[in-house]
Design an enzyme around this catalytic site. Structure first.
Site, short mmCIF file in Angstrom:
data_model
loop_
_atom_site.label_atom_id
_atom_site.label_comp_id
_atom_site.label_asym_id
_atom_site.label_seq_id
_atom_site.Cartn_x
_atom_site.Cartn_y
_atom_site.Cartn_z
N GLU A 55 0.79 -1.25 -0.19
CA GLU A 55 0.06 -0.09 -0.10
C GLU A 55 0.88 1.27 -0.09
O GLU A 55 1.70 1.35 0.92
CB GLU A 55 -0.76 0.05 1.13
CG GLU A 55 -1.76 1.25 1.70
CD GLU A 55 -2.28 1.22 2.91
OE1 GLU A 55 -3.19 2.17 3.06
OE2 GLU A 55 -1.95 0.33 3.73
N LEU A 95 1.70 4.82 0.90
CA LEU A 95 1.22 5.60 2.03
C LEU A 95 1.87 7.11 1.72
O LEU A 95 3.00 7.22 1.35
CB LEU A 95 1.62 5.26 3.37
CG LEU A 95 1.10 3.91 3.61
CD1 LEU A 95 1.66 3.46 5.02
CD2 LEU A 95 -0.51 3.94 3.78
N ASP A 148 13.82 -3.89 13.51
CA ASP A 148 14.71 -2.96 12.73
C ASP A 148 14.26 -1.55 12.95
O ASP A 148 13.87 -0.92 11.75
CB ASP A 148 14.93 -3.43 11.26
CG ASP A 148 16.09 -2.86 10.51
OD1 ASP A 148 17.15 -2.10 11.20
OD2 ASP A 148 16.18 -2.83 9.33
#
Length: 253
Positions: free
Chosen positions: A53, A55, A157
């Site tokens: 997706e 963003l 991370d």
């Protein structure tokens, strides 16, 4: 396919993207912090890819930064019975073994620091780094006397480039998911910056860290610095040695 953000790699790296998709799904199921939806993972024209997706990221406000701290604490409250994960993944492009263990110290020694030190030796970093690394591994239990972390769901991370704001709320991405000591995520946030004081205050208010956690910050940062050494070269050698000397002269003395 809707408008997407697509990452590509050689076809043989499909497993890296499959593991990333599984990690994003693990975080999504927790329902605490927004992650980009995975649209597709596959191979096309000789390239593996993951489509996410798209963003529209924005600079996090003070409120979003505070919300990120609160939500990360809630994410870490999702726990498992054992440290590790159901599958191996990667930290960046580096393999990250996640075979599960009930013993956090053994897990971190063998599947995190020990694994990175072995890679460093293969890459030609022996001598002082190997000697100091072996000593850190040997003395490791001293940092965990009286402390048995529960296996928390981790981003894995969490540096400043792997989170942001979208539609007025925090969003995290590019994870290296596994279950382990929540302090590892917090130590990574302090390594390269990108998290304001509101973030730490909100996290501490939601779930305070255990007394005596400070000495473990250098240990957990060492894992990521060794990974950077293995990925990007000798520019990180001095930082890795400095963290080891600090541990051996103080916390592990």
């Amino acid at each position: 396919m809707p408008d997407a953000f697509v990452k590509t790699a050689p076809a043989g790296d499909l497993g890296m993207f499959e593991a990333e998709a599984a990690g994003l799904e693990e975080l999504r199921r927790a329902g605490e912090i927004r992650v980009p939806a995975v649209l597709e993972v596959g191979v096309r024209d000789g390239q593996s890819y993951i489509a996410l997706e798209r963003l529209s990221l924005e600079r996090p406000s003070t409120g979003v930064t505070r919300q990120m701290g609160e939500q990360l604490a809630r994410l870490h409250a999702h726990t498992a019975e054992r440290h590790g994960w159901s599958r191996d993944n990667t930290i960046g492009p580096t393999p990250q073994p996640n075979a599960e263990s009930a013993d956090w110290v053994a897990f971190f020694r063998e599947r995190r620091l020990g694994f990175q030190l072995a890679l460093a030796a293969q890459n030609g970093y022996r001598g002082e780094l190997a000697e100091a690394g072996a000593e850190v591994l040997e003395r490791l239990p001293r940092l965990f006397e009286g402390y048995r972390p529960q296996p928390s769901l981790l981003h894995g991370d969490l540096w400043g480039g792997n989170w942001g704001a979208a539609d007025g709320e925090p969003v995290i991405f590019d994870p290296a998911v596994y279950y382990g000591d929540r302090e590892t995520d917090l130590a990574m946030t302090r390594l390269f910056g990108g998290f304001g004081r509101e973030f730490y205050a909100a996290y501490e208010s939601a779930w305070p860290l255990a007394p005596g956690h400070e000495p473990r910050v250098a240990l957990y940062q060492l894992y990521h610095v060794l990974n950077h050494l293995n990925l990007f070269g000798s520019g990180y050698l001095g930082q890795a040695l400095a963290l080891m000397r600090r541990l051996l002269a103080g916390e592990l003395a």
